[in-house]
Structure formats: structure tokens, C-alpha cells
Design an enzyme around this catalytic site. Structure first.
Site, PDB file in Angstrom:
ATOM      1  N   ALA A   1       0.849  -1.188   0.000  1.00 25.56           N
ATOM      2  CA  ALA A   1       0.000   0.000   0.000  1.00 25.56           C
ATOM      3  C   ALA A   1       0.884   1.238   0.000  1.00 25.56           C
ATOM      4  CB  ALA A   1      -0.907   0.011   1.226  1.00 25.56           C
ATOM      5  N   CYS A   2       0.625   2.144  -0.928  1.00 24.33           N
ATOM      6  CA  CYS A   2       1.378   3.402  -0.962  1.00 24.33           C
ATOM      7  C   CYS A   2       0.423   4.568  -0.728  1.00 24.33           C
ATOM      8  CB  CYS A   2       2.142   3.558  -2.280  1.00 24.33           C
ATOM      9  SG  CYS A   2       1.102   3.774  -3.735  1.00 24.33           S
ATOM     10  N   THR A   3       0.963   5.750  -0.627  1.00 26.34           N
ATOM     11  CA  THR A   3       0.147   6.902  -0.253  1.00 26.34           C
ATOM     12  C   THR A   3      -0.956   7.207  -1.266  1.00 26.34           C
ATOM     13  OG1 THR A   3       1.840   8.321  -1.214  1.00 26.34           O
ATOM     14  CG2 THR A   3       1.908   8.015   1.158  1.00 26.34           C
TER      15      THR A   3
END
Length: 120
Positions: free
Chosen positions: A24-26
Site C-alpha cells: 500500500a502506498c500513499t
């Protein structure tokens, strides 16, 4: 296939290292899926069983269930943000079986991260 070959294949499958991960990234677009692919490709090279849940722009995909997490030898949390369901990994964290790292690091050097997972 002989019974012996079938039996030895089953043992080989049971003895295969199992890695689960969450990516999960921003923003939840590029790095989430690039980290997923990097982990999957490196595990495939080594013959490891692997499943990567993504929490990105499309929501939660390929969600890990409790049995998959419990059976894992190592958990990689390639996350740059808080994730839904992080409490699912509490037992693995207590066992010291979690690597928490930024997705960009996994993308840059997946072999190093899987090497670390092997040592857990």
C-alpha cells in the site's frame, strides 16, 4: 504418477517457504502494484509460495485470510500508509515474523527483502 512421486511432491509443497504480504502506498496506484509484482516475481524465482494483498486505489484486492496469515513463514508489510486490518498480523508480529518497509525499497531490491524474510 507413482504414489511415491505424488507423496514427495506433497511434502515438497508443504516444506516450501510461504510468504504473505500487503502492499500500500500513499496514492495507491503505481508503487502499490509495483511492490506486489516485485515480491511475487522474487518469490517465484525462489520457488516460494506467495500471496500479496493490495490496498490501493481499487480498494482491497487479493485479501489475505486468517489461515493464509497463520500458515505464513514471513509477512512483508510494504506499506507507506496505515492499512485496513493491520490487527490481523499481531500474532506474527509477536513471533518476530514481520518485515515492515516502504514499497519503494521492495521495488528497488526485492531480493534483499526476501533474503531478510528467510532469516526471520
Amino acid at each position: 504418477m507413482s504414489a511415491l512421486n505424488s507423496w514427495s511432491m506433497k511434502i515438497e509443497e508443504e516444506n516450501k517457504m510461504k510468504i504473505v504480504a500487503v502492499a500500500a502506498c500513499t496514492i495507491g496506484i503505481a508503487h502499490t502494484y509495483m511492490a506486489q509484482e516485485a515480491i511475487e516475481q522474487e518469490c517465484k524465482k525462489r520457488g516460494y509460495a506467495c500471496k500479496v494483498e493490495t490496498q490501493g486505489g481499487m480498494g482491497i484486492e487479493n485479501e489475505l485470510d486468517e489461515d493464509e496469515i497463520a500458515a505464513a513463514d514471513a509477512v512483508i508489510l510494504a506499506i507507506a500508509i496505515g492499512i485496513e486490518g493491520e490487527e490481523r498480523f499481531e500474532e506474527k508480529e509477536e513471533e518476530g515474523k514481520i518485515i515492515k518497509i516502504d514499497p519503494s525499497v521492495v521495488i528497488r531490491d526485492p531480493a534483499e527483502i526476501i533474503d531478510q524474510a528467510e532469516k526471520l
